[in-house]
Design a protein around this motif. Sequence first.
Motif, short mmCIF file in Angstrom:
data_model
loop_
_atom_site.label_atom_id
_atom_site.label_comp_id
_atom_site.label_asym_id
_atom_site.label_seq_id
_atom_site.Cartn_x
_atom_site.Cartn_y
_atom_site.Cartn_z
N VAL A 145 10.89 72.45 81.12
CA VAL A 145 10.15 71.29 81.65
C VAL A 145 11.00 70.03 81.57
O VAL A 145 11.04 69.24 82.51
N ILE A 146 11.72 69.87 80.49
CA ILE A 146 12.57 68.68 80.32
C ILE A 146 13.68 68.68 81.38
O ILE A 146 13.94 67.66 82.03
N ILE A 147 14.31 69.81 81.59
CA ILE A 147 15.39 69.91 82.59
C ILE A 147 14.83 69.67 84.00
O ILE A 147 15.42 68.95 84.80
N SER A 148 13.67 70.26 84.29
CA SER A 148 13.03 70.09 85.59
C SER A 148 12.68 68.63 85.84
O SER A 148 12.93 68.09 86.93
N ASN A 149 12.11 67.97 84.84
CA ASN A 149 11.76 66.55 84.96
C ASN A 149 13.01 65.68 85.13
O ASN A 149 13.01 64.71 85.88
N LEU A 150 14.08 66.04 84.42
CA LEU A 150 15.33 65.29 84.52
C LEU A 150 15.94 65.43 85.92
O LEU A 150 16.42 64.46 86.50
N LYS A 151 15.88 66.65 86.49
CA LYS A 151 16.38 66.86 87.85
C LYS A 151 15.57 66.04 88.86
O LYS A 151 16.13 65.42 89.76
N GLU A 152 14.24 66.06 88.70
CA GLU A 152 13.39 65.29 89.62
C GLU A 152 13.67 63.80 89.50
O GLU A 152 13.78 63.10 90.49
N TRP A 153 13.80 63.31 88.27
CA TRP A 153 14.08 61.89 88.06
C TRP A 153 15.41 61.52 88.71
O TRP A 153 15.52 60.50 89.39
N SER A 154 16.42 62.37 88.52
CA SER A 154 17.74 62.10 89.08
C SER A 154 17.70 62.07 90.61
O SER A 154 18.29 61.19 91.24
N LYS A 155 16.99 63.03 91.20
CA LYS A 155 16.88 63.09 92.66
C LYS A 155 16.13 61.86 93.19
O LYS A 155 16.56 61.23 94.17
N ASN A 156 15.02 61.50 92.57
CA ASN A 156 14.26 60.32 93.00
C ASN A 156 15.07 59.05 92.85
O ASN A 156 15.07 58.18 93.72
N ASN A 157 15.78 58.93 91.75
CA ASN A 157 16.57 57.74 91.47
C ASN A 157 17.69 57.57 92.49
O ASN A 157 18.06 56.44 92.83
N ALA A 158 18.22 58.69 93.01
CA ALA A 158 19.29 58.63 94.01
C ALA A 158 18.75 58.45 95.43
O ALA A 158 19.50 58.15 96.35
N SER A 159 17.44 58.61 95.62
CA SER A 159 16.84 58.48 96.95
C SER A 159 16.71 57.01 97.33
O SER A 159 16.50 56.16 96.47
N PRO A 160 16.77 56.71 98.63
CA PRO A 160 16.57 55.33 99.07
C PRO A 160 15.10 54.94 98.97
O PRO A 160 14.21 55.79 99.04
N VAL A 161 14.85 53.67 98.80
CA VAL A 161 13.49 53.14 98.85
C VAL A 161 13.14 52.97 100.32
O VAL A 161 13.86 52.29 101.06
N LEU A 162 12.07 53.62 100.76
CA LEU A 162 11.67 53.58 102.17
C LEU A 162 10.31 52.92 102.31
O LEU A 162 9.42 53.13 101.47
N THR A 163 10.13 52.17 103.38
CA THR A 163 8.83 51.61 103.74
C THR A 163 8.53 52.06 105.15
O THR A 163 9.30 51.77 106.08
N VAL A 164 7.41 52.78 105.31
CA VAL A 164 7.05 53.36 106.61
C VAL A 164 5.56 53.17 106.87
O VAL A 164 4.77 53.13 105.94
N PRO A 165 5.18 53.06 108.16
CA PRO A 165 3.75 53.05 108.47
C PRO A 165 3.15 54.41 108.11
O PRO A 165 3.76 55.45 108.35
N ALA A 166 1.97 54.38 107.51
CA ALA A 166 1.34 55.63 107.07
C ALA A 166 -0.17 55.49 107.05
O ALA A 166 -0.71 54.39 107.08
N LYS A 167 -0.82 56.63 106.98
CA LYS A 167 -2.28 56.70 106.92
C LYS A 167 -2.66 57.52 105.69
O LYS A 167 -2.03 58.53 105.39
#
Length: 127
Positions: free
Chosen positions: A3-25
């Motif tokens: 769980v710790i490794i999985s959470n660390l991978k997700e955090w790393s991926k999210n942290n490297a992702s761009p911040v996006l703003t898009v129209p949504a519903k």
Amino acid sequence: MFVIISNLKEWSKNNASPVLTVPAKVVTKRTRTSGGAGDSSASTTYYITFEVQSGDRMELRVSGREYGQLAEGDFGLLTFQGTWFQTFERQKRRAAINFALSFLYTLMQLQLLKIVQPFSRFLNQQR
């Protein structure tokens, strides 16, 4: 440990992702409650599924406050980073569209009255 490794991978991926703003519903909302057995307290996790213009959907974890303030069908600008929700700025798109349609309908009725009233007077004079 997994769980710790999985959470660390997700955090790393999210942290490297761009911040996006898009129209949504807002398409749907759901909660997940855990705990609460015996003497332990329950905790609730809140999720909202958003649909973007391309038709793609994404489910993001949100705070209880955001969950309570948003309703299915709301339109707005969604800001997110990877799987991290940041903000949803609700737009009054539906209200603006309804107002415009109502206004156009009223204008059409007035134009029809301008055409029908003289014709109606003409018919009444012919009686």
